[in-house]
Design a protein around this motif. Structure first.
Motif, PDB file in Angstrom:
ATOM      1  N   LYS A   1       0.804  -1.217   0.000  1.00 38.01           N
ATOM      2  CA  LYS A   1       0.000   0.000   0.000  1.00 38.01           C
ATOM      3  C   LYS A   1       0.839   1.269   0.000  1.00 38.01           C
ATOM      4  CE  LYS A   1      -4.332   1.337   2.224  1.00 38.01           C
ATOM      5  NZ  LYS A   1      -5.228   1.028   3.363  1.00 38.01           N
ATOM      6  N   GLU A   2       1.954   1.248   0.741  1.00 34.97           N
ATOM      7  CA  GLU A   2       2.771   2.456   0.853  1.00 34.97           C
ATOM      8  C   GLU A   2       3.498   2.795  -0.436  1.00 34.97           C
ATOM      9  OE1 GLU A   2       5.150  -1.044   2.568  1.00 34.97           O
ATOM     10  OE2 GLU A   2       3.088  -0.267   2.649  1.00 34.97           O
ATOM     11  N   ARG A   3       3.529   1.856  -1.395  1.00 33.41           N
ATOM     12  CA  ARG A   3       4.185   2.108  -2.680  1.00 33.41           C
ATOM     13  C   ARG A   3       3.261   2.775  -3.694  1.00 33.41           C
ATOM     14  NH1 ARG A   3       9.617   2.063  -2.263  1.00 33.41           N
ATOM     15  NH2 ARG A   3      10.361   0.240  -1.124  1.00 33.41           N
TER      16      ARG A   3
ATOM     17  N   HIS B   1       0.979   5.739  -4.991  1.00 34.64           N
ATOM     18  CA  HIS B   1       0.850   7.187  -4.816  1.00 34.64           C
ATOM     19  C   HIS B   1      -0.380   7.677  -5.591  1.00 34.64           C
ATOM     20  CE1 HIS B   1       4.917   6.854  -3.279  1.00 34.64           C
ATOM     21  NE2 HIS B   1       5.277   6.274  -4.417  1.00 34.64           N
TER      22      HIS B   1
ATOM     23  N   GLU C   1      -6.478   8.928   4.332  1.00 33.73           N
ATOM     24  CA  GLU C   1      -6.603   7.570   3.801  1.00 33.73           C
ATOM     25  C   GLU C   1      -7.346   7.591   2.467  1.00 33.73           C
ATOM     26  OE1 GLU C   1      -5.786   3.478   4.095  1.00 33.73           O
ATOM     27  OE2 GLU C   1      -5.232   5.074   5.490  1.00 33.73           O
TER      28      GLU C   1
ATOM     29  N   THR D   1      -4.152  -4.374  -2.510  1.00 33.47           N
ATOM     30  CA  THR D   1      -2.880  -4.253  -1.809  1.00 33.47           C
ATOM     31  C   THR D   1      -2.253  -5.625  -1.693  1.00 33.47           C
ATOM     32  OG1 THR D   1      -3.754  -4.594   0.419  1.00 33.47           O
ATOM     33  CG2 THR D   1      -3.807  -2.357  -0.436  1.00 33.47           C
TER      34      THR D   1
END
Length: 218
Positions: free
Chosen positions: A12-14, A16, A138, A146
């Motif tokens: 998920k953090e990848r 954008h 969020e 994800t």
């Protein structure tokens, strides 16, 4: 096997987000809302290719059309099949010009192999936007979008104990360079199971497996 791994969602953090359509025209020229468009960085695509195919088993090259559009041709060496090439292009971006075009063309070519293609399934949601960035804690992710959710969705399809046995049998076949046994072991598995076992192999074992696959296909 490789195709399933290439298509795997990113952590998920990848992922954008950039602004698509805004409400500027309806709000006296000031944007306070915008549709969030999901994207990943080119480096993440490179990391995925290195992880799944191996750094020496993919290549990218570029050309330019008469109109200035950059075309990226991405090649991946698939075990037992050989090199497969797919191409796509992009024009200069407003912020990074030619560099942005190269990056976008690369990512678009990668999408043709399934890398990040799921990003196009994200819902067109409106979020608070200050004209430069989103003001939100969020974003909404579609189900299974994800890596964690993807793993959970696949877990019921994979018997880990059986996979461990298959891994042992495959490693033994690889170490003995027994292409017939290695091929038989993999053919007994589903595509998801093949992807699971493939990820557990070392880089050296993957290289030997590719050689065996070529011999078996010959």
């Amino acid at each position: 096997m490789i195709t399933a791994l290439l298509k795997r969602p990113f952590p998920k953090e990848r992922v954008h987000f950039r602004a698509g359509a805004t409400n500027a025209k309806r709000n006296n020229g000031k944007a306070t809302k915008a549709i969030a468009l999901a994207y990943i960085d080119a480096r993440d695509v490179m990391d995925r290719l290195d992880e799944v195919a191996g750094s020496e088993y993919w290549q990218d090259s570029y050309s330019e059309t008469s109109s200035g559009r950059v075309i990226c041709t991405l090649k991946i060496n698939f075990p037992g099949i050989g090199w497969i090439a797919k191409s796509d292009g992009a024009g200069d971006t407003g912020t990074e010009g030619e560099k942005g075009a190269i990056s976008d063309a690369f990512k678009r070519a990668a999408v043709k192999f399934g890398i990040g293609r799921y990003l196009y399934s994200f819902p067109n949601e409106w979020y608070d936007y200050d004209g430069w960035k989103f003001v939100v804690s969020e974003f909404k992710f579609p189900k299974g979008a994800t890596e964690k959710e993807w793993k959970l969705s696949q877990s019921h399809k994979i018997d880990k104990e059986v996979m461990q046995q298959s891994l042992i049998a495959l490693v033994e076949a690889i170490n003995e360079e027994d292409e017939a046994r290695a091929k038989e072991t993999m053919n007994e598995l589903s595509e998801d199971e093949q992807g699971y076992v493939w990820r557990l192999l070392s880089t050296k074992q993957k290289e030997i497996a590719r050689v065996l696959a070529k011999k078996a296909a010959a």
